[in-house]
Design a protein around this motif. Structure first.
Motif, PDB file in Angstrom:
ATOM      1  N   ASP A  68       0.797  -1.230   0.000  1.00  0.00           N
ATOM      2  CA  ASP A  68       0.000   0.000   0.000  1.00  0.00           C
ATOM      3  C   ASP A  68       0.835   1.288   0.000  1.00  0.00           C
ATOM      4  OD1 ASP A  68       0.889  -0.400   2.593  1.00  0.00           O
ATOM      5  OD2 ASP A  68      -1.074  -0.415   3.534  1.00  0.00           O
ATOM      6  N   HIS A  69       1.919   1.334   0.747  1.00  0.00           N
ATOM      7  CA  HIS A  69       2.617   2.608   0.935  1.00  0.00           C
ATOM      8  C   HIS A  69       3.391   3.083  -0.306  1.00  0.00           C
ATOM      9  CE1 HIS A  69       1.701   1.826   5.115  1.00  0.00           C
ATOM     10  NE2 HIS A  69       2.161   3.009   5.452  1.00  0.00           N
ATOM     11  N   ASN A  70       4.072   2.154  -0.948  1.00  0.00           N
ATOM     12  CA  ASN A  70       5.009   2.516  -2.015  1.00  0.00           C
ATOM     13  C   ASN A  70       4.433   2.542  -3.413  1.00  0.00           C
ATOM     14  OD1 ASN A  70       8.115   2.541  -1.420  1.00  0.00           O
ATOM     15  ND2 ASN A  70       7.178   1.178   0.066  1.00  0.00           N
ATOM     16  N   GLY A 139       2.621  -3.564  11.660  1.00  0.00           N
ATOM     17  CA  GLY A 139       3.755  -2.654  11.764  1.00  0.00           C
ATOM     18  C   GLY A 139       3.365  -1.316  11.193  1.00  0.00           C
ATOM     19  N   ASP A 140       2.426  -0.699  11.840  1.00  0.00           N
ATOM     20  CA  ASP A 140       1.895   0.561  11.349  1.00  0.00           C
ATOM     21  C   ASP A 140       1.087   1.224  12.453  1.00  0.00           C
ATOM     22  OD1 ASP A 140       1.412   1.770   8.314  1.00  0.00           O
ATOM     23  OD2 ASP A 140       0.019   2.461   9.870  1.00  0.00           O
ATOM     24  N   SER A 141       1.353   2.499  12.678  1.00  0.00           N
ATOM     25  CA  SER A 141       0.735   3.154  13.836  1.00  0.00           C
ATOM     26  C   SER A 141      -0.787   3.251  13.730  1.00  0.00           C
ATOM     27  CB  SER A 141       1.340   4.541  14.016  1.00  0.00           C
ATOM     28  OG  SER A 141       1.239   5.275  12.819  1.00  0.00           O
ATOM     29  N   HIS A 142      -1.325   3.314  12.522  1.00  0.00           N
ATOM     30  CA  HIS A 142      -2.780   3.480  12.413  1.00  0.00           C
ATOM     31  C   HIS A 142      -3.571   2.195  12.541  1.00  0.00           C
ATOM     32  CE1 HIS A 142      -1.435   7.455  11.130  1.00  0.00           C
ATOM     33  NE2 HIS A 142      -2.451   7.782  11.890  1.00  0.00           N
ATOM     34  N   ASN A 444      -4.147  12.074   8.193  1.00  0.00           N
ATOM     35  CA  ASN A 444      -4.135  12.185   9.655  1.00  0.00           C
ATOM     36  C   ASN A 444      -2.918  12.901  10.240  1.00  0.00           C
ATOM     37  OD1 ASN A 444      -2.168  10.134   9.215  1.00  0.00           O
ATOM     38  ND2 ASN A 444      -3.832   8.650   9.152  1.00  0.00           N
ATOM     39  N   ARG A 445      -1.934  13.215   9.404  1.00  0.00           N
ATOM     40  CA  ARG A 445      -0.715  13.845   9.948  1.00  0.00           C
ATOM     41  C   ARG A 445      -0.345  15.073   9.142  1.00  0.00           C
ATOM     42  NH1 ARG A 445       2.081   8.099  11.218  1.00  0.00           N
ATOM     43  NH2 ARG A 445       1.160   7.956  13.296  1.00  0.00           N
ATOM     44  N   ASN A 446      -0.031  16.133   9.869  1.00  0.00           N
ATOM     45  CA  ASN A 446       0.360  17.388   9.215  1.00  0.00           C
ATOM     46  C   ASN A 446       1.777  17.764   9.619  1.00  0.00           C
ATOM     47  OD1 ASN A 446      -0.435  17.720  11.857  1.00  0.00           O
ATOM     48  ND2 ASN A 446      -1.407  19.700  11.553  1.00  0.00           N
ATOM     49  N   GLY A 449       6.959  18.339   6.394  1.00  0.00           N
ATOM     50  CA  GLY A 449       7.455  17.467   5.326  1.00  0.00           C
ATOM     51  C   GLY A 449       6.678  16.185   5.119  1.00  0.00           C
ATOM     52  N   ARG A 450       5.578  16.027   5.823  1.00  0.00           N
ATOM     53  CA  ARG A 450       4.846  14.758   5.773  1.00  0.00           C
ATOM     54  C   ARG A 450       4.434  14.379   4.342  1.00  0.00           C
ATOM     55  NH1 ARG A 450       3.421   9.895   8.102  1.00  0.00           N
ATOM     56  NH2 ARG A 450       1.410   9.293   7.315  1.00  0.00           N
ATOM     57  N   GLN A 451       3.871  15.348   3.607  1.00  0.00           N
ATOM     58  CA  GLN A 451       3.377  15.002   2.264  1.00  0.00           C
ATOM     59  C   GLN A 451       4.379  15.372   1.175  1.00  0.00           C
ATOM     60  OE1 GLN A 451      -0.707  16.928   2.693  1.00  0.00           O
ATOM     61  NE2 GLN A 451      -1.277  14.851   2.082  1.00  0.00           N
ATOM     62  N   GLY A 618       3.962   9.595  16.780  1.00  0.00           N
ATOM     63  CA  GLY A 618       3.600   9.409  15.378  1.00  0.00           C
ATOM     64  C   GLY A 618       3.838   8.002  14.880  1.00  0.00           C
ATOM     65  N   SER A 619       4.426   7.931  13.719  1.00  0.00           N
ATOM     66  CA  SER A 619       4.569   6.671  12.995  1.00  0.00           C
ATOM     67  C   SER A 619       5.354   5.622  13.780  1.00  0.00           C
ATOM     68  CB  SER A 619       5.273   6.977  11.673  1.00  0.00           C
ATOM     69  OG  SER A 619       6.026   5.898  11.229  1.00  0.00           O
ATOM     70  N   SER A 620       5.063   4.362  13.460  1.00  0.00           N
ATOM     71  CA  SER A 620       5.685   3.241  14.181  1.00  0.00           C
ATOM     72  C   SER A 620       7.064   2.895  13.634  1.00  0.00           C
ATOM     73  CB  SER A 620       4.789   2.013  14.043  1.00  0.00           C
ATOM     74  OG  SER A 620       4.786   1.581  12.696  1.00  0.00           O
ATOM     75  N   ARG A 621       7.523   3.604  12.636  1.00  0.00           N
ATOM     76  CA  ARG A 621       8.761   3.241  11.924  1.00  0.00           C
ATOM     77  C   ARG A 621       9.925   2.975  12.882  1.00  0.00           C
ATOM     78  NH1 ARG A 621       8.650   8.776   8.511  1.00  0.00           N
ATOM     79  NH2 ARG A 621       6.508   8.109   8.413  1.00  0.00           N
ATOM     80  N   GLU A 622      10.416   1.765  12.847  1.00  0.00           N
ATOM     81  CA  GLU A 622      11.558   1.412  13.701  1.00  0.00           C
ATOM     82  C   GLU A 622      12.829   2.006  13.119  1.00  0.00           C
ATOM     83  OE1 GLU A 622      11.096  -2.449  15.418  1.00  0.00           O
ATOM     84  OE2 GLU A 622      13.256  -2.709  15.642  1.00  0.00           O
TER      85      GLU A 622
HETATM   86  C1  LIG Z   1       5.267   3.303   7.254  1.00  0.00           C
HETATM   87  C2  LIG Z   1       4.667   3.212   8.608  1.00  0.00           C
HETATM   88  C3  LIG Z   1       5.720   2.792   9.571  1.00  0.00           C
HETATM   89  C4  LIG Z   1       3.984   4.485   9.036  1.00  0.00           C
HETATM   90  C5  LIG Z   1       3.236   4.371  10.356  1.00  0.00           C
HETATM   91  O1  LIG Z   1       3.543   3.617  11.250  1.00  0.00           O
HETATM   92  O2  LIG Z   1       2.316   5.110  10.590  1.00  0.00           O
HETATM   93  C6  LIG Z   1       3.070   5.071   7.996  1.00  0.00           C
HETATM   94  O3  LIG Z   1       1.952   4.316   7.768  1.00  0.00           O
HETATM   95  C7  LIG Z   1       2.703   6.458   8.369  1.00  0.00           C
HETATM   96  O4  LIG Z   1       1.519   6.793   8.328  1.00  0.00           O
HETATM   97  O5  LIG Z   1       3.617   7.212   8.711  1.00  0.00           O
END
Ligand SMILES: CC(C)[C@H](C(=O)O)[C@@H](O)C(=O)O
Ligand code: SF4
Length: 775
Positions: A68-70, A139-142, A444-446, A449-451, A618-622
């Motif tokens: 979905d993301h890429n 593996g995603d915060s949402h 959901n995030r502002n 540089g988010r977008q 914010g995001s769950s990115r490890e």
């Molecule tokens: C890529 C992923 C880790 C990230 C998240 O966890 O939210 C993404 O979905 C986001 O919205 O920033």
């Protein structure tokens, strides 16, 4: 189920307790996970970890993967293979890596050629994979989105993804309980997105830290499932670990006929519905925090700044730093106005917009598109809007919208009608803002540089974004559209099976094909297995070194490491990307001399001291802890943290320290600012200055301390507990049989609970469209 002797419990308590596999004296809990969603960004390193240790996926039947993301959101008419379809090399590699992994590990996968593909948080509910009373991770915060069904749904980091893949459990702790009660009737033009933006404005982005929020009250009960999902989706923006809504008739109606929900009127369905309806907080349950909101106070709401708490009614004016008492907030406002290119006092409705994005896991469901289409119908996108895009949340949402003619309404008005994906919500694909561009966005995030680097995001509901597109400025939808809310009671129907799913996954014939039994790692180690081994991380005892001071509040993980660096399939090499937007001149690798990590001796920092709260939100990115670690920073000291970031650091042998007393923290920061060394002594839980003088004591949970000091790897430890996991699985199959994949169930009925690992048959994984799901 509650008995007379049980103390009153919340919905969260009930679901949580039903999933405890093991509990330690210090409150560390091994929690069974019912549903695991996987996407391409946060899984490659997890699968690599499994491979390196010779481990398998324990419950393929409880795991669902998608991309979905890429992915580009251009037409897929010419799609042949992922390799040919995705131009950008790193994105392509990440998607292809997932394709390889789902094949190698026998997982169900909705790929680019599958109508059911979509944003991970849209497809789970759509397919009935998300069910009430379950534990759901991704593996995603949402992942919090799925809590709308009365499940405990939380985002996890990649190390935890690996842990869940290998063990179907998560090491966690109880969260606190927070009640957010919303009563009354929504005014025309006000939707569930406005409710959640308003709530975040009231409690702040750290308001829910450490808590699971239960959203309740008459306004919440009147919402459709789609609207409830938008609310739980943004529980993470309120700092909460998860958001939940008690299941009710609306939930049950939504689940009827979904491919992966129990079959309506089957004995399992009846049993499930009876159980689901018990899932509610007891009337006298105790709450750690309670918030009451009256709908009459909620107007169509938009964000003005760079944090989701920076919100204001559309009728308001851009705030001024002078409106804030607190120094940290004053500075945050100043910084946000500068980034957003806004003057204090400007009426919000006078702010012109360049781009409009209607999409994301918050607002790309059929109901969102219908609501936006009602505003747009018969009108034209304003001439100053460079690009207005609609990105449906899944292939099935897209198909449904097309069947209803919504695509035509949008394209007639001048919108671009796209394929499903995350798209401009975070711009890991080509859909991005250029520097300085301003976007009306339903995401959901502002964050800065988010977008897109330098891009400016205003968060709002789908009808408000549609209004902005028509007017060309941030606009009040009430001036445009016939008064209606998007809080319709019944959930809109989406044809959930698509072309890809023509067969009944629970028919007898299919059961013969479905043999997705859990893989028992304990009894089937591969030759290279290190299962049972628990050493694997570098040990953390005493750390001495320079500490970089920072004083910013709410440093989010997008700032720690922006999206363009999430395309790696490795954990290493991210140090040069740490704090990228703050560290380098835009678009260059020229260092900004003003940034702390570009100065001596802080280039050599081993510790980071942040005096602002909510570090790593914010995001769950490890990738955030990976980048810190690769730079050389092994310890962060801050007043508070985003929950997922906090967990992720420990999984990498790092130590996050909470110092709640601001005066003590300032004392530590003063030593850091003076360019003197700090010493963090974990065994004694003390921070000292370089001369050995004690500055602070700190708390750390026993289990985590033990793992850090001994360099222990969680997965190895959990593998040692496999008997307890099996016991839970046996109970789960007895009490909640609808949660097992049908292949698992068929075998379970025939034989003993502890099944042998089976060869997995040919399925729809990736390559074949039209075969049944593996449940
Ligand atoms: C890529 C992923 C880790 C990230 C998240 O966890 O939210 C993404 O979905 C986001 O919205 O920033
Ligand atoms: S928040 Fe955006 S990027 Fe993250 S999962 Fe949702 S749509 Fe995708």
């Amino acid at each position: 189920m509650p008995s007379a002797v049980q103390p009153p419990r919340t919905l969260y308590d009930k679901v949580f307790e039903d999933h405890i596999v093991d509990e330690k004296d210090d409150g560390t809990i091994l929690l069974y996970i019912d549903r695991h969603l996987v996407h391409e960004v946060t899984s490659p390193q997890a699968f690599e970890g499994l491979r390196n240790a010779g481990r398998k996926v324990r419950r393929p039947d409880c795991t669902l993967a998608t991309v979905d993301h890429n992915i580009p959101t251009i037409s897929r008419k010419n799609l042949t293979t992922t390799e040919k379809f995705i131009d950008e090399a790193d994105s392509r590699t990440q998607c292809m890596t997932l394709e390889e992994n789902v094949k190698a590990f026998d997982l169900t996968y909705f790929g680019l050629d599958d109508k059911r593909q979509g944003i991970v948080h849209i497809i789970g509910p759509e397919q009935g994979f998300t069910l009430p009373g379950t534990t759901v991770v991704c593996g995603d915060s949402h992942t919090s989105t799925h809590g709308a069904f009365g499940s405990i749904a939380q985002g996890i980091g990649t190390s935890e993804v690996e842990h869940v893949l290998a063990t179907q459990t998560l090491i966690t702790r109880r969260s606190k309980n927070m009640k957010v009660q919303v009563d009354g009737e929504l005014a025309p033009g006000v939707s569930s997105k406005d409710i959640i933006l308003h709530i975040i404005g009231v409690i702040g982005t750290a308001g829910g830290t450490g808590c699971t929020i239960e959203f309740c009250g008459s306004a919440i009960r009147s919402l459709s499932m789609e609207a409830r999902m938008s609310i739980c989706n943004m529980a993470i923006e309120a700092g909460a670990r998860a958001g939940m809504i008690a299941p009710d008739q609306t939930t049950i109606d939504y689940l009827k006929g979904r491919p992966l929900a129990p079959k309506v009127d089957s004995p399992e369905w009846k049993k499930a519905v009876n159980y689901w309806l018990t899932l509610k907080s007891d009337p006298d349950a105790k709450w750690d925090h309670e918030i009451y909101i009256d709908c009459k106070d909620i107007a169509p709401t938009v964000s003005w700044g760079t944090s989701p708490q920076d919100v204001i009614p559309i009728t308001g004016k851009v705030p001024s730093p002078d409106d804030f008492q607190d120094e940290v907030k004053k500075n945050a406002c100043k910084r946000a106005l500068e980034y957003m290119g806004l003057e204090a006092g400007t009426p919000m409705q006078e702010i012109p917009v360049d781009k409009v994005f209607i999409g994301s896991c918050t607002n790309a469901r059929i109901e969102d598109l219908r609501a936006a289409a009602r505003v747009v119908q018969g009108k034209k996108v304003a001439s100053n809007i460079k690009h207005a895009m609609i990105v449906p949340g899944s292939g099935l949402v897209k198909k449904q919208a097309e069947a209803e003619g919504l695509d035509k309404i949008f394209t007639d008005a001048g919108f671009d009608w796209r394929e499903a994906g995350c798209s401009m919500c975070l711009g890991m694909n080509p859909d991005i803002l250029s520097p300085g561009e301003r976007c009306a966005s339903t995401s959901n995030r502002n964050f800065e540089g988010r977008q897109g680097a330098g891009g400016r995001t205003h968060l709002m509901s789908p009808v408000m974004a549609a209004a902005a597109a028509i007017v060309g400025n941030l606009a009040d939808v009430r001036k445009l559209a016939p008064p209606s809310t998007s809080a319709a009671k019944g959930s809109p129907k989406v044809e959930v099976q698509g072309d890809a799913h023509m067969e009944d996954p629970t028919s007898d014939e299919d059961l013969d094909h479905i043999m997705d039994a859990p893989v028992d790692n304990a009894t089937h180690p591969s030759s290279t297995s290190t299962q049972g081994a628990s050493a694997g991380m570098p040990k953390f005892e005493t750390l001495r070194g320079y500490a970089a001071p920072m004083d910013i509040a709410n440093i989010d993980t997008d700032a720690i490491i922006p999206k363009q660096f999430l395309k790696t399939i490795k954990r290493s090499g991210l140090g040069s990307a740490l704090f990228h937007p703050w560290r380098y001149e835009p678009g260059t690798t020229t260092e900004k001399s003003s940034f702390i990590l570009n100065q001596d001796p802080f280039r050599r920092s081993k510790i980071l001291v942040c005096t602002g709260p909510n570090f790593g939100c914010g995001s769950s990115r490890e990738h955030a802890p990976w980048a810190l670690l690769d730079f050389g920073i092994k310890c962060v000291i801050a007043p508070s943290y985003g929950d997922i970031f906090f967990n992720n650091t420990f999984k990498n042998g790092m130590l996050p320290i909470r110092i709640g007393d601001q005066a003590v923290l300032e004392k530590i920061a003063d030593v850091a600012k003076a360019g003197k060394e700090l010493e963090v002594d974990l065994p004694n839980q003390v921070i000292r200055d370089g001369g050995g003088t004690e500055l602070a004591k700190f708390e750390v949970e026993e289990f985590r301390k033990h793992c850090l000091i001994n360099g222990l790897d969680d997965i190895g430890l959990t593998m040692g507990n496999v008997k307890a996991i099996e016991r839970h699985e046996a109970k789960r199959s007895r009490e909640w049989p609808w949660l097992d994949g049908s292949g698992f169930l068929a075998r379970h009925r025939k034989g003993p609970v502890k099944v042998e690992a089976a060869a997995v048959p040919k399925t729809n994984r990736g390559e074949v469209v039209g075969e049944p799901l593996e449940w």
